[in-house]
Structure formats: C-alpha cells, structure tokens
Write an enzyme that holds these catalytic residues in place. Structure first.
Site, PDB file in Angstrom:
ATOM      1  N   LEU A  84       0.756  -1.139   0.081  1.00 42.41           N
ATOM      2  CA  LEU A  84       0.014  -0.105   0.115  1.00 42.41           C
ATOM      3  C   LEU A  84       0.886   1.393  -0.062  1.00 42.41           C
ATOM      4  CD1 LEU A  84      -2.497  -0.832   2.859  1.00 42.41           C
ATOM      5  CD2 LEU A  84      -3.151  -0.811   0.530  1.00 42.41           C
ATOM      6  N   HIS A  85       0.468   1.909  -0.785  1.00 43.08           N
ATOM      7  CA  HIS A  85       1.438   3.497  -0.869  1.00 43.08           C
ATOM      8  C   HIS A  85       0.734   4.557  -1.419  1.00 43.08           C
ATOM      9  CE1 HIS A  85       2.275   2.695  -5.076  1.00 43.08           C
ATOM     10  NE2 HIS A  85       2.699   3.771  -5.106  1.00 43.08           N
TER      11      HIS A  85
END
Ligand code: UD1
Length: 359
Positions: free
Chosen positions: A204-205
């Site tokens: 996730l980013h």
C-alpha cells in the site's frame, strides 16, 4: 560524436525500468544518468541500485520529499542546470512520478526531445497525482513507448498518434530475466518466514489509501479478516502514517500479520511469485501479479491495467472492507493470460526506434 541520452530516475519503480533499459541504451548510445533523489531511504534507493546493478548516477540531485510544488520545482531547477551542461540529444523519462513530470517540463522548455517509456496508461481520474503526470508527460513527448494496446488507444483518444510505438513493457523484459535467475538460485520465501503459496502479499502506498486513518483501517481489516498469513512490506509513506495514527501499535498485535521493511526488486519478485494472492494499490505490482499468474486484488478506484481485469486476473475493490474480505475468499481466477505486455523484447525495440528516428 555518439548520440547522447540523458535518463532521469528518482523512485523505486523507475530504478527497475532503468535497470531493464540501460544495458541496451549503453550498447548504442552514450547514457548520462540522473537520480533526482525523490526516494532516498536505503531500502527504496541504495538497495535497489545495488541489487539491480544500476550504474552509479552521474548526477545525484538529492531533492527528497516535499509538497508536490516544492518537490517538483526543486527538481526542475536542478534538472535545468544538468541539461544546460549536458546538452543531451534526447531525454528519457520513465512512468508517472513527479520526477517524470519535472523532467518533461524542463526538457520540453529547453527543446530537448523526450522519449517516454511507459506512455499511455490512464486511470481516467485527474485527482490521482500520477494521472496528471502521465497526461502532461505524454503531451510533451516526441517518442511514446506504449507498454500495451490499451495505452495506444488512450493516447489516440487524446489526439496523440505521432511518435507512438507499441513496444511492450520494459518491466516484462526484466521480470522474465529475474524469474530465470530466481529459478536457478533456488531461493525460497521461507527466508521471510512464509511458506510457498501460504500467504497473502500486501502493498500500500497511494496517498488516498495510506494518508487517511479510516481508509487504511478499512483495508487492513478487510485483508486481515481472512485469518490467512499476510506479509506486508511497508512503504515509508505508509509506515509514517501508521505511526502517526497509532495504528502500528495495534497492528503489531495481529497474529496473522508479518510487517517487514520494503524489499528490493529481486526479493519482491520472489515474494510475488510464491504468494497465494496479492493485495495492492500499486500499478506496477498489479501488472507483475499478472506476469506471475497470481490473483490480484487492486485496492484502488480503478486499475491502470484494465487488460488484467478483463482477462479475469485482477479485481478492483477500492478500500471497501467487505469487498476486500469477500474477494480474498472467493476470487480464484484460472483463465488464460494473454501476452498483453509484449514478448520480453521491449528494450531492444525501444533502442532500435530511437536509433532509426534520430541517428
Ligand atoms: C512515489 C510516486 C508514485 C510511485 C511511488 C513508488 C509521485 C507523485 N508518486 O510515491 O507514482 O508509484 O513513488 O513508490 O511521484 N518517503 C520516505 N522515504 C523515501 C521516500 C518517501 O520516508 O525514500 C515518505 C515521505 O514521508 C514522503 C512520502 O513518503 O513525503 C511520499 O513520498 P513521495 O516520493 O512524494 O511519493 P510516494 O508515495 O513514494
């Protein structure tokens, strides 16, 4: 005088693309490499350079983090100086980051032709920062190397046809080489405390997922609800947010969650190939899951790679907890995986086109 190309990188996915193309560029041209320094943490930058054996940059701009305006403008000021000194015959830009945008604005104003590697993908949502970077960079490029036919269609819809070449994806080239090397090395995911086919890989980013506590919580709970082992290499942006919101402490108590530092490209391919399922908001990882033949749950509004969705190997859930949990349970693709991203020869094709166009 040899033809001079100036390649600009700055973030982890750009290091991978540079590692794929650079050896081919250097066979034909003189390459100067600029690292903007957008990614500076050792795991995101130095370890990637070492693992991918990327040549040392000729210019390290050390720009680092900041708001979009600060980061992009600092890059522009420093890139203008570099381009003024180097006077390249062509500037090579990769993907859709702020480093790409800064390079595109400076090169076009200085009248240096731009070759854009990974031209044309669209998510059709202008609130995504990468979408802005893609649209502007493509508009300013002389040569546009499209990774798949969908990208060519997107460009055509925007009235861009001249200079567009469907080359396939440089990330598929390097993936195939890495897969071969991994098969020979006998490396196993057990080094990371997980078993072959026995874990979900999570990354996730994206700011819209990781900057907001509620959204992040919804995704994490959706993924963890399955009870399956979840391996989570944490991007620094997400790590900072987990710390800031106090979520990191809570997550440390979750039995089925293994949080690790970001891994370099080779280890990432190892972990992707051996996972049962991938949950991600990264466009690159979405595509690599397809290369690996691993089902992908895209926790973004929409995939940048709709062909992977059409083929049935990727499903988009957004950040909805229930949708994520039920997809983890029920999503089990088995269909064919057509070669949407070329045949592993995008890099030599790109060099051939640059050479035929300019030399
Ligand atoms: C950037 C790119 C994104 C790409 C991603 C790959 C833009 C707009 N976004 O997102 O397209 O998919 O890289 O990872 O260019 N940080 C660190 N250490 C680092 C780098 C970042 O701690 O080495 C933290 C900082 O708090 C920083 C934040 O992460 O403010 C965001 O970094 P930034 O480079 O702006 O965007 P990414 O989220 O990494």
């Amino acid at each position: 005088m040899p033809f001079k190309v100036l390649s600009i990188v700055g973030t982890r996915p750009q290091f991978v693309k540079e590692a794929a193309l650079s050896p081919h560029l250097r066979k034909m041209f003189k390459e100067t490499l600029v690292n903007t320094g957008q990614h500076y943490d050792v795991e995101l930058c130095r370890e990637q350079f070492d693992a991918l054996e990327i040549p040392e940059p000729d210019f390290d701009l050390e720009v680092g983090s900041g708001s979009h305006a600060i980061q992009t403008s600092e890059m522009m000021i420093k890139l203008e100086d570099v381009m003024d000194r180097e006077k390249p015959d062509m500037v090579i830009l990769y993907g859709d980051t702020n480093s790409t945008l800064a390079g595109a604005l400076v090169a076009s104003k200085m009248h240096f032709p731009i070759a854009h590697v990974e031209a044309g993908p669209r998510q059709h949502r202008m609130e995504i920062p990468e979408e802005i970077n893609r649209v502007i960079t493509d508009r300013l490029s002389t040569l546009l190397f499209a990774p798949d036919s969908e990208s060519v269609n997107n460009l055509r819809r925007e009235g861009i046809e001249t200079g567009v070449h469907l080359t396939g994806d440089v990330m598929f080239d390097i993936f195939l080489d890495t897969e071969r090397a991994l098969n020979e090395s006998g490396k196993s995911p057990e080094e990371f405390g997980v078993e072959r086919n026995g874990y979900i890989l999570l990354t996730l980013h994206r700011p819209h997922n990781s900057d907001d506590r509620e959204t992040l919580n919804s995704i994490m709970n959706g993924v963890l609800e399955s009870g399956e082992t979840v391996l989570f290499p944490i991007h620094p942006r997400t790590q900072n947010n987990l710390e800031r919101t106090g979520m990191l402490k809570e997550l440390k108590n979750r039995q089925n969650l293994k949080m690790i530092k970001p891994v370099h490209y080779m280890d990432m391919v190892l972990l992707m190939k051996n996972s049962r399922l991938i949950v991600t908001d990264s466009g690159g990882v979405n595509k690599e899951a397809y290369f690996c033949g691993v089902p992908c749950i895209c926790v973004d509004f929409v995939s940048a790679w709709p062909k992977t969705v059409e083929a049935g190997w990727c499903v988009c859930t957004g950040s909805n907890k229930g949708k994520i949990a039920s997809s983890i349970k029920n999503f089990n693709p088995e269909g064919e995986r057509p070669l949407f991203f070329g045949d592993g020869n995008a890099c030599p094709e790109i060099v051939k086109i640059i050479s035929e166009t300019f030399c």
